[in-house]
Write a protein that holds these residues in place. Structure first.
Motif, PDB file in Angstrom:
ATOM      1  N   VAL A 193       0.943  -0.857  -0.168  1.00  0.00           N
ATOM      2  CA  VAL A 193      -0.256  -0.043  -0.028  1.00  0.00           C
ATOM      3  C   VAL A 193       0.996   1.005  -0.143  1.00  0.00           C
ATOM      4  CG1 VAL A 193      -1.779   1.630   1.058  1.00  0.00           C
ATOM      5  CG2 VAL A 193      -2.196  -0.900   0.508  1.00  0.00           C
ATOM      6  N   TYR A 194       1.374   1.403   1.286  1.00  0.00           N
ATOM      7  CA  TYR A 194       2.766   2.551   0.689  1.00  0.00           C
ATOM      8  C   TYR A 194       3.317   2.665  -0.397  1.00  0.00           C
ATOM      9  CZ  TYR A 194       1.870   2.923   6.272  1.00  0.00           C
ATOM     10  OH  TYR A 194       1.824   2.935   7.065  1.00  0.00           O
ATOM     11  N   ALA A 195       3.750   1.935  -0.584  1.00  0.00           N
ATOM     12  CA  ALA A 195       4.479   1.254  -2.090  1.00  0.00           C
ATOM     13  C   ALA A 195       4.302   1.965  -3.211  1.00  0.00           C
ATOM     14  CB  ALA A 195       5.736   0.125  -2.576  1.00  0.00           C
ATOM     15  N   LEU A 196       2.566   1.467  -3.612  1.00  0.00           N
ATOM     16  CA  LEU A 196       2.000   1.882  -4.613  1.00  0.00           C
ATOM     17  C   LEU A 196       1.595   3.400  -4.053  1.00  0.00           C
ATOM     18  CD1 LEU A 196      -1.005  -0.795  -4.489  1.00  0.00           C
ATOM     19  CD2 LEU A 196       0.521  -0.276  -6.249  1.00  0.00           C
ATOM     20  N   ALA A 197       1.271   3.951  -2.829  1.00  0.00           N
ATOM     21  CA  ALA A 197       1.077   5.353  -2.897  1.00  0.00           C
ATOM     22  C   ALA A 197       1.843   6.267  -3.134  1.00  0.00           C
ATOM     23  CB  ALA A 197       0.164   5.675  -1.485  1.00  0.00           C
ATOM     24  N   ASN A 198       3.205   5.524  -2.668  1.00  0.00           N
ATOM     25  CA  ASN A 198       4.370   6.489  -2.992  1.00  0.00           C
ATOM     26  C   ASN A 198       4.517   6.946  -4.472  1.00  0.00           C
ATOM     27  OD1 ASN A 198       4.831   6.863  -0.265  1.00  0.00           O
ATOM     28  ND2 ASN A 198       6.609   5.531  -0.141  1.00  0.00           N
ATOM     29  N   ALA A 199       4.982   6.052  -4.979  1.00  0.00           N
ATOM     30  CA  ALA A 199       4.636   5.781  -6.605  1.00  0.00           C
ATOM     31  C   ALA A 199       3.882   6.802  -7.316  1.00  0.00           C
ATOM     32  CB  ALA A 199       5.238   3.978  -7.460  1.00  0.00           C
ATOM     33  N   LEU A 200       2.187   6.590  -7.133  1.00  0.00           N
ATOM     34  CA  LEU A 200       1.987   7.379  -7.499  1.00  0.00           C
ATOM     35  C   LEU A 200       1.278   8.529  -7.146  1.00  0.00           C
ATOM     36  CD1 LEU A 200      -1.508   5.107  -6.852  1.00  0.00           C
ATOM     37  CD2 LEU A 200      -0.568   5.539  -9.075  1.00  0.00           C
ATOM     38  N   ALA A 201       1.387   8.803  -5.895  1.00  0.00           N
ATOM     39  CA  ALA A 201       2.596  10.680  -5.398  1.00  0.00           C
ATOM     40  C   ALA A 201       3.240  10.489  -6.226  1.00  0.00           C
ATOM     41  CB  ALA A 201       1.953  10.674  -4.255  1.00  0.00           C
ATOM     42  N   CYS A 202       4.219  10.245  -6.802  1.00  0.00           N
ATOM     43  CA  CYS A 202       5.691  10.714  -7.410  1.00  0.00           C
ATOM     44  C   CYS A 202       4.936  11.029  -8.961  1.00  0.00           C
ATOM     45  CB  CYS A 202       6.987   9.647  -7.432  1.00  0.00           C
ATOM     46  SG  CYS A 202       7.811   9.402  -6.147  1.00  0.00           S
ATOM     47  N   TYR A 203       4.382  10.187  -9.313  1.00  0.00           N
ATOM     48  CA  TYR A 203       3.935  10.820 -11.036  1.00  0.00           C
ATOM     49  C   TYR A 203       2.873  11.519 -11.343  1.00  0.00           C
ATOM     50  CZ  TYR A 203       4.629   5.667 -11.822  1.00  0.00           C
ATOM     51  OH  TYR A 203       5.187   4.423 -12.249  1.00  0.00           O
ATOM     52  N   GLY A 204       2.853  12.629  -9.848  1.00  0.00           N
ATOM     53  CA  GLY A 204       1.490  13.481  -9.873  1.00  0.00           C
ATOM     54  C   GLY A 204       0.616  13.298  -9.299  1.00  0.00           C
ATOM     55  N   GLY A 205      -0.003  12.065  -8.632  1.00  0.00           N
ATOM     56  CA  GLY A 205      -1.194  11.681  -8.491  1.00  0.00           C
ATOM     57  C   GLY A 205      -1.901  11.884  -6.933  1.00  0.00           C
ATOM     58  N   GLU A 206      -2.872  11.599  -6.789  1.00  0.00           N
ATOM     59  CA  GLU A 206      -3.233  12.217  -5.372  1.00  0.00           C
ATOM     60  C   GLU A 206      -3.766  10.457  -5.173  1.00  0.00           C
ATOM     61  OE1 GLU A 206      -6.241  14.939  -1.853  1.00  0.00           O
ATOM     62  OE2 GLU A 206      -5.575  15.330  -4.306  1.00  0.00           O
ATOM     63  N   PRO A 207      -3.378   9.714  -3.686  1.00  0.00           N
ATOM     64  CA  PRO A 207      -3.874   8.655  -3.689  1.00  0.00           C
ATOM     65  C   PRO A 207      -4.953   8.376  -3.521  1.00  0.00           C
ATOM     66  CG  PRO A 207      -1.469   8.152  -3.411  1.00  0.00           C
ATOM     67  CD  PRO A 207      -2.096  10.279  -3.922  1.00  0.00           C
TER      68      PRO A 207
END
Length: 325
Positions: free
Chosen positions: A39-53
């Motif tokens: 969950v943390y890995a996904l949230a961090n990666a999406l935030a790095c793309y410019g997304g808001e989980p």
């Protein structure tokens, strides 16, 4: 309503009129209890793309002869807890059987909202961009090693040192979404990469490969806690080759990086400029004083050396590393 789907190797981007969403998935062994870290890995990666989980859901894949009602829910409970910590909507799970599967497998999925024209990806990196590293390097790896090999560190130093190393990192430190959000709001920030599952050296190579550029890193600007330095030297591990959960690499224009560092100071996020991007063909370098050496590429994470190194140490059983809770 117009719909556009953009399938990337590591994510799916969907645009509905003026709204954009990113979906990313991660697979883990249900028995290992690492679902929360997915969950943390996904949230961090999406935030790095410019997304808001926004939300997370899961599919539990089971062997055909396994009864889902008899399987423990510890992994799913941990995912729900991680979603609560990240303020995500936990949508629950579904169960599927899969022929040929011999043990349970957990697929975690996450959706993030994003502006259609705001993507932080390595392809945006430009020559003369600066590179920022948040937090001290190898802190998480030091805590991880201390949890797994407490006896070895206690023998080499003392138990208090081993326990102090264990306390250097906890689950809250895994969350990079706030730091990524701050960076994403600064004009001129081009790319972000979290180091949850990759070392700093390999992340830099990956970012430069994607942008077809080169890089120069000033080793004096990469901070190591004293405990991390001692542990890495004791086990013969290179900090640049260790996974670094809790750390973020950011590339952006010089003025943008200066502005971001100011915002990070206000938010109490430790961060420093560690290098700059070079033009194609100028090479990938580490600078230490007057010396200049090639940026190494690690074929396996340095942590994987530990089971081999400890085979000859009496009383210490080799173990595969896991991230401590």
């Amino acid at each position: 309503m117009s719909t556009h789907k953009n399938q990337q190797p590591d994510r799916t981007e969907i645009t509905l009129d003026d709204r954009s969403f990113i979906i990313k998935s991660d697979f883990s062994d249900l028995a290992s209890g690492t679902g929360a870290y997915a969950v943390y890995a996904l949230a961090n990666a999406l935030a790095c793309y410019g997304g808001e989980p926004k939300s997370c859901w899961a599919t539990r894949f089971l062997p055909p002869d396994m009864n889902p009602d008899q399987q423990p829910n510890a992994g799913l409970d941990a995912i729900g807890h991680a979603c609560k910590m990240l303020n995500l909507a936990w949508q629950g799970e579904q169960v599927r059987t899969l022929d040929g599967l011999t043990q349970p497998l957990l697929a975690s999925y996450m959706l993030a909202a994003a502006a259609p024209d705001n993507r932080c990806v390595p392809q945006n990196i430009k020559p003369d961009d600066r590179l920022i590293l948040t937090t001290n390097l190898a802190t998480a790896a030091t805590a991880l090693i201390a949890h797994i090999h407490e006896a070895e560190l206690a023998k080499a130093f003392d138990l208090r040192f081993a326990q102090r190393c264990q306390r250097l990192f906890n689950e809250n430190d895994l969350n990079l979404v706030p730091a990524a959000k701050i960076a994403g709001k600064v004009q001129g920030i081009h790319a972000m990469q979290d180091l949850f599952e990759i070392s700093l050296a390999n992340a830099l190579h990956m970012m430069m490969d994607a942008s077809a550029l080169d890089v120069e890193i000033d080793l004096a600007q990469i901070d190591l806690l004293p405990e991390a330095k001692v542990v890495c030297e004791h086990f013969g591990l290179a900090p640049l080759g260790l996974i670094a959960p809790g750390a973020l690499v950011i590339a952006g224009e010089r003025e943008a990086c200066d502005a971001l560092l100011n915002r990070y100071r206000l938010a109490k996020v430790p961060a420093k400029i560690i290098g700059q991007v070079l033009k194609t063909g100028e090479g990938r370098w580490l600078v230490e004083g007057a010396e200049r050496t090639r940026l190494p590429h690690y074929h396996t994470d340095e942590l994987m050396k530990l089971p081999v190194l400890l085979e000859d140490k009496p009383g210490v059983a080799p173990q595969q590393p896991q991230i401590p809770a």
